[in-house]
Enzyme design. Structure first.
Site, PDB file in Angstrom:
ATOM      1  N   HIS A 151      71.701  22.455  31.614  1.00 62.00           N
ATOM      2  CA  HIS A 151      70.646  23.204  32.738  1.00 62.00           C
ATOM      3  C   HIS A 151      69.276  22.652  32.353  1.00 62.00           C
ATOM      4  CE1 HIS A 151      69.970  25.560  28.868  1.00 62.00           C
ATOM      5  NE2 HIS A 151      69.444  26.199  29.480  1.00 62.00           N
ATOM      6  N   ASP A 196      63.951  23.478  26.940  1.00 58.27           N
ATOM      7  CA  ASP A 196      64.539  23.404  25.488  1.00 58.27           C
ATOM      8  C   ASP A 196      65.855  22.448  25.634  1.00 58.27           C
ATOM      9  OD1 ASP A 196      65.718  25.584  26.768  1.00 58.27           O
ATOM     10  OD2 ASP A 196      65.938  26.589  24.630  1.00 58.27           O
TER      11      ASP A 196
HETATM   12 ZN   LIG Z   1      68.269  28.288  28.651  1.00 63.69          ZN
END
Ligand SMILES: [Zn+2]
Length: 301
Positions: A60, A64
């Protein structure tokens, strides 16, 4: 399969911890899974041969998991890469990367392909003669997929002593490995089962991060050899897990138990916790084969 954890923490890069990235080696193929900041440094630190990465899977678009990608793509250019690079990730990933490359006048001179995803059902992304890779749709704050890497079943194992005993010509050994019955030198039909054994059971690796507790994935990841499941929180902070669409260590273990996987690896820890052993202790109350991801740690399975 050899899994190297490059980073396994949530949110921000910190002095001693990296956001998410890992590299999975299967039959000399290197698959990069997620690419948070610091991924390049960790690839070097762990002596992973950059140029062997041909396929990158991005779960996604949260930072991070993806903010290291443009840097890595740019470095490949500086290293004069020629081989194709395939990037699989959510719709929008092409726009993000090409805008950055365009405005920094840094177009790659190697072929770069984007495979954008927006489906909500499992989808086959990659296949060769040894392995398949498919999406595992997850439930998070934005569109997210996990990935399931599955070895294909190998050839049957030849029992060489038996093949000699039944007087089978060496030229037929290949047919035996393919499961065929053959004729011996003295004209008898030899059933395959007498001279071969079942192949090693194929291994599989399920990567599931980031996601809220989501038992809908269980049938797809059933009996995986290894499940990496996010455990951002401990149960003591359970009230944070649902609204941020993350899981606790206990919930990760519940998924592992329901799916009857062999081993659960926990990761994506919130940096609020000083001691990651607490995640293992919590998961062990539900499921008995639990390992902790740590930056730089390797798992062979
Ligand atoms: Zn996430």
């Amino acid at each position: 399969m050899k899994l190297t954890i490059l980073g396994c923490y949530a949110a921000t890069p910190r002095t001693f911890t990296n956001p998410t990235s890992q590299v999975l080696e299967i039959n000399n193929h290197l698959f990069l899974i997620d690419c948070g900041e610091g991924t390049q440094v960790e690839l070097r630190r762990n002596k992973v041969k950059f140029s062997n990465i041909r396929h990158i899977f991005i779960s996604h678009l949260h930072g991070d998991h993806s903010y290291g990608l443009v840097g890595l793509i740019s470095t490949f250019r500086l290293l004069k890469r020629e081989a194709e690079l395939h990037v699989y990730g959510p719709k929008g990933i092409r726009e993000i990367i090409t805008l950055q490359l365009k405005l920094s006048n840094s177009w790659t001179n190697y072929p770069l392909y984007f495979h954008e995803l927006e489906g909500k059902e499992p989808k086959l992304l990659y296949e060769d003669d040894k392995v398949t890779v498919e999406t595992v749709p997850l439930k998070h704050r934005i569109y997210t997929n996990g990935f399931l890497f599955k070895e294909k079943i190998g050839p049957r194992k030849l029992l060489i002593n038996k093949a000699v005993e039944y007087n089978i010509d060496v030229s037929l050994y290949k047919s035996l490995k393919l499961g065929k019955d053959v004729e011996s030198n003295d004209g008898k039909t030899i059933p395959n089962k007498l001279v071969t054994a079942d192949p090693e059971p194929p291994k599989s690796y399920a990567y599931c991060s980031d996601t809220v507790y989501y038992p809908e994935i269980v049938p797809q990841i059933k009996e995986a050899t290894v499940l990496y499941h996010e455990s951002t929180f401990l149960e003591v902070n359970q009230e944070l897990a649902e609204p941020t669409r993350h899981s606790t260590a206990k919930q990760a273990a519940m998924i592992a138990k329901q799916a009857r996987v062999k081993t659960l690896i926990l990761g994506h820890y919130s940096t609020r916790y000083g001691n990651i052993n607490l995640f293992k202790e919590e998961a062990l109350t539900v499921f008995d084969s639990v390992q902790l991801a740590e930056d730089g740690k390797t798992f062979n399975f």
